[in-house]
Scaffold this motif. Sequence first.
Motif, PDB file in Angstrom:
ATOM      1  N   MET A   7       0.844  -1.202   0.000  1.00  0.00           N
ATOM      2  CA  MET A   7       0.000   0.000   0.000  1.00  0.00           C
ATOM      3  C   MET A   7       0.875   1.246   0.000  1.00  0.00           C
ATOM      4  SD  MET A   7      -2.916   1.138   2.758  1.00  0.00           S
ATOM      5  CE  MET A   7      -3.805   2.679   2.551  1.00  0.00           C
ATOM      6  N   GLU A   8       0.629   2.175  -0.951  1.00  0.00           N
ATOM      7  CA  GLU A   8       1.430   3.371  -1.060  1.00  0.00           C
ATOM      8  C   GLU A   8       1.054   4.365   0.025  1.00  0.00           C
ATOM      9  OE1 GLU A   8       1.200   5.036  -4.904  1.00  0.00           O
ATOM     10  OE2 GLU A   8       2.097   3.316  -5.924  1.00  0.00           O
ATOM     11  N   CYS A   9       2.063   5.084   0.541  1.00  0.00           N
ATOM     12  CA  CYS A   9       1.824   6.111   1.539  1.00  0.00           C
ATOM     13  C   CYS A   9       1.258   7.359   0.870  1.00  0.00           C
ATOM     14  CB  CYS A   9       3.120   6.455   2.262  1.00  0.00           C
ATOM     15  SG  CYS A   9       3.794   5.094   3.251  1.00  0.00           S
ATOM     16  N   GLU A  10       0.405   8.058   1.584  1.00  0.00           N
ATOM     17  CA  GLU A  10      -0.187   9.273   1.059  1.00  0.00           C
ATOM     18  C   GLU A  10       0.874  10.352   0.921  1.00  0.00           C
ATOM     19  OE1 GLU A  10      -3.996  12.104   2.146  1.00  0.00           O
ATOM     20  OE2 GLU A  10      -2.845  11.177   3.763  1.00  0.00           O
ATOM     21  N   ALA A  11       0.780  11.118  -0.162  1.00  0.00           N
ATOM     22  CA  ALA A  11       1.705  12.227  -0.375  1.00  0.00           C
ATOM     23  C   ALA A  11       1.128  13.475   0.270  1.00  0.00           C
ATOM     24  CB  ALA A  11       1.931  12.459  -1.856  1.00  0.00           C
ATOM     25  N   ALA A  12       1.922  14.106   1.137  1.00  0.00           N
ATOM     26  CA  ALA A  12       1.485  15.358   1.738  1.00  0.00           C
ATOM     27  C   ALA A  12       1.579  16.491   0.721  1.00  0.00           C
ATOM     28  CB  ALA A  12       2.343  15.677   2.956  1.00  0.00           C
ATOM     29  N   VAL A  13       2.638  16.471  -0.081  1.00  0.00           N
ATOM     30  CA  VAL A  13       2.845  17.481  -1.115  1.00  0.00           C
ATOM     31  C   VAL A  13       3.213  16.794  -2.414  1.00  0.00           C
ATOM     32  CG1 VAL A  13       4.253  19.447  -1.850  1.00  0.00           C
ATOM     33  CG2 VAL A  13       3.650  19.196   0.569  1.00  0.00           C
ATOM     34  N   GLY A  67       7.430  38.536  -9.885  1.00  0.00           N
ATOM     35  CA  GLY A  67       7.744  39.766 -10.610  1.00  0.00           C
ATOM     36  C   GLY A  67       8.223  39.525 -12.026  1.00  0.00           C
ATOM     37  N   GLY A  68       7.690  38.490 -12.672  1.00  0.00           N
ATOM     38  CA  GLY A  68       8.082  38.185 -14.035  1.00  0.00           C
ATOM     39  C   GLY A  68       9.356  37.378 -14.151  1.00  0.00           C
ATOM     40  N   ARG A  69      10.000  37.089 -13.013  1.00  0.00           N
ATOM     41  CA  ARG A  69      11.234  36.290 -13.023  1.00  0.00           C
ATOM     42  C   ARG A  69      10.927  34.872 -12.598  1.00  0.00           C
ATOM     43  NH1 ARG A  69      15.253  34.593  -9.405  1.00  0.00           N
ATOM     44  NH2 ARG A  69      14.130  35.529  -7.643  1.00  0.00           N
ATOM     45  N   THR A  70      11.292  33.911 -13.434  1.00  0.00           N
ATOM     46  CA  THR A  70      11.071  32.504 -13.106  1.00  0.00           C
ATOM     47  C   THR A  70      12.021  32.094 -11.992  1.00  0.00           C
ATOM     48  OG1 THR A  70      10.359  31.970 -15.355  1.00  0.00           O
ATOM     49  CG2 THR A  70      11.096  30.143 -13.975  1.00  0.00           C
ATOM     50  N   VAL A  71      11.445  31.564 -10.913  1.00  0.00           N
ATOM     51  CA  VAL A  71      12.232  31.159  -9.749  1.00  0.00           C
ATOM     52  C   VAL A  71      12.488  29.661  -9.763  1.00  0.00           C
ATOM     53  CG1 VAL A  71      12.313  31.122  -7.222  1.00  0.00           C
ATOM     54  CG2 VAL A  71      11.290  33.076  -8.408  1.00  0.00           C
ATOM     55  N   LEU A  72      11.468  28.876 -10.038  1.00  0.00           N
ATOM     56  CA  LEU A  72      11.586  27.424 -10.130  1.00  0.00           C
ATOM     57  C   LEU A  72      10.911  26.961 -11.413  1.00  0.00           C
ATOM     58  CD1 LEU A  72      10.711  26.453  -6.438  1.00  0.00           C
ATOM     59  CD2 LEU A  72      12.976  26.424  -7.499  1.00  0.00           C
ATOM     60  N   SER A  73      11.524  25.984 -12.088  1.00  0.00           N
ATOM     61  CA  SER A  73      11.018  25.522 -13.382  1.00  0.00           C
ATOM     62  C   SER A  73      10.784  24.023 -13.393  1.00  0.00           C
ATOM     63  CB  SER A  73      12.006  25.881 -14.499  1.00  0.00           C
ATOM     64  OG  SER A  73      12.222  27.269 -14.583  1.00  0.00           O
ATOM     65  N   ASP A  74       9.604  23.616 -13.838  1.00  0.00           N
ATOM     66  CA  ASP A  74       9.286  22.204 -14.100  1.00  0.00           C
ATOM     67  C   ASP A  74       9.649  21.298 -12.929  1.00  0.00           C
ATOM     68  OD1 ASP A  74       8.457  22.939 -16.698  1.00  0.00           O
ATOM     69  OD2 ASP A  74      10.521  22.855 -17.406  1.00  0.00           O
ATOM     70  N   VAL A  75       9.277  21.720 -11.727  1.00  0.00           N
ATOM     71  CA  VAL A  75       9.596  20.955 -10.521  1.00  0.00           C
ATOM     72  C   VAL A  75       8.648  19.769 -10.380  1.00  0.00           C
ATOM     73  CG1 VAL A  75       9.644  21.013  -7.997  1.00  0.00           C
ATOM     74  CG2 VAL A  75      10.573  22.928  -9.324  1.00  0.00           C
ATOM     75  N   CYS A  76       9.225  18.593 -10.210  1.00  0.00           N
ATOM     76  CA  CYS A  76       8.447  17.378  -9.963  1.00  0.00           C
ATOM     77  C   CYS A  76       8.975  16.744  -8.669  1.00  0.00           C
ATOM     78  CB  CYS A  76       8.579  16.384 -11.115  1.00  0.00           C
ATOM     79  SG  CYS A  76       7.846  16.941 -12.665  1.00  0.00           S
ATOM     80  N   LEU A  77       8.103  16.628  -7.680  1.00  0.00           N
ATOM     81  CA  LEU A  77       8.528  16.022  -6.426  1.00  0.00           C
ATOM     82  C   LEU A  77       7.316  15.564  -5.633  1.00  0.00           C
ATOM     83  CD1 LEU A  77       7.961  18.162  -3.839  1.00  0.00           C
ATOM     84  CD2 LEU A  77       9.802  19.392  -4.986  1.00  0.00           C
ATOM     85  N   SER A  78       7.586  14.693  -4.669  1.00  0.00           N
ATOM     86  CA  SER A  78       6.542  14.191  -3.790  1.00  0.00           C
ATOM     87  C   SER A  78       7.103  14.107  -2.375  1.00  0.00           C
ATOM     88  CB  SER A  78       6.060  12.811  -4.249  1.00  0.00           C
ATOM     89  OG  SER A  78       5.053  12.315  -3.383  1.00  0.00           O
ATOM     90  N   VAL A  79       6.347  14.624  -1.411  1.00  0.00           N
ATOM     91  CA  VAL A  79       6.732  14.574  -0.010  1.00  0.00           C
ATOM     92  C   VAL A  79       5.781  13.635   0.716  1.00  0.00           C
ATOM     93  CG1 VAL A  79       6.929  15.869   2.139  1.00  0.00           C
ATOM     94  CG2 VAL A  79       7.679  16.904  -0.021  1.00  0.00           C
ATOM     95  N   GLU A  80       6.327  12.569   1.257  1.00  0.00           N
ATOM     96  CA  GLU A  80       5.516  11.569   1.932  1.00  0.00           C
ATOM     97  C   GLU A  80       4.945  12.122   3.235  1.00  0.00           C
ATOM     98  OE1 GLU A  80       6.528   7.473   4.249  1.00  0.00           O
ATOM     99  OE2 GLU A  80       7.267   7.624   2.186  1.00  0.00           O
ATOM    100  N   ALA A  81       3.671  11.830   3.489  1.00  0.00           N
ATOM    101  CA  ALA A  81       3.027  12.272   4.726  1.00  0.00           C
ATOM    102  C   ALA A  81       3.787  11.730   5.934  1.00  0.00           C
ATOM    103  CB  ALA A  81       1.571  11.815   4.766  1.00  0.00           C
ATOM    104  N   GLY A  82       3.987  12.584   6.927  1.00  0.00           N
ATOM    105  CA  GLY A  82       4.686  12.190   8.139  1.00  0.00           C
ATOM    106  C   GLY A  82       6.181  12.362   8.080  1.00  0.00           C
TER     107      GLY A  82
END
Length: 256
Positions: free
Chosen positions: A1-7, A17-32
């Motif tokens: 069983m997969e753990c729920e992702a908090a984020v 302000g028109g400036r790209t700070v982060l680009s194409d971010v892919c991530l998962s933060v496990e709950a807990g």
Amino acid sequence: MECEAAVSCHDVTLAIGGRTVLSDVCLSVEAGSFVGLFGPNGAGKTTFLRALLGLVPVLSGEMTLFGASVTRGNRGVGYMPQSRTPNGGMLTGRDLLASGLSGEKWGLPRVSREGSAEVEAALEAVDAASLGGRRLGSLSGGERQRLLIAQTLLGSPRLLLLDEPLASLDPVRMREVALLLREVARKRGMTVICSAHDISPLMGVMDTVLCLVRGRARIGPVDEVVTGPVLSELYGAQVEVCHAPSGRVLVSADGL
């Protein structure tokens, strides 16, 4: 069983302000999990946290919290901002927490019996019951940090976002606050994302590391990310990671 992702972030791009700070971010933060968030100044740490609060719009991609879209004013998220000066003159620790019960209103609210109980529970959670009756101006930096952490616990959030909670503390107090955060998170079953400049105080506390640098993100277990080669590449400087006989991991480099 997969753990729920908090984020969860899927191809997320954030801009200020028109400036790209982060680009194409892919991530998962496990709950807990307890996530240490690192990166050089201007890398987007605060922007990322504010995006999770719904205060910075997602330019493209999808960002979710516990499977739901990010919304402003989510009571399931506790937040401790980077800029905070709880001096307050005559105000006490309890006054500070009471103000967080109705943050959308000016002045101190009339606290109900339930609200008072919640304030006391938050103080107890961070071992700060003795600070509740003291004036903010008489407290040390570490004592104020305890009260600010207690304030973030109001409403029993599932996710705690902490922006530089160890700043302006001496090394001993840094470690004390870091261990306190871990204990509170475990007891309450919360997910924590804690930004910091210094990796060392969070070693043994965090189980996941999220590094933001040059518009990109890298996330993984501590033993995979906190290595000399990986950190040196991320920060563009020579970083040494030493494993002490005691089991402590020491990270040394200019600015870390």
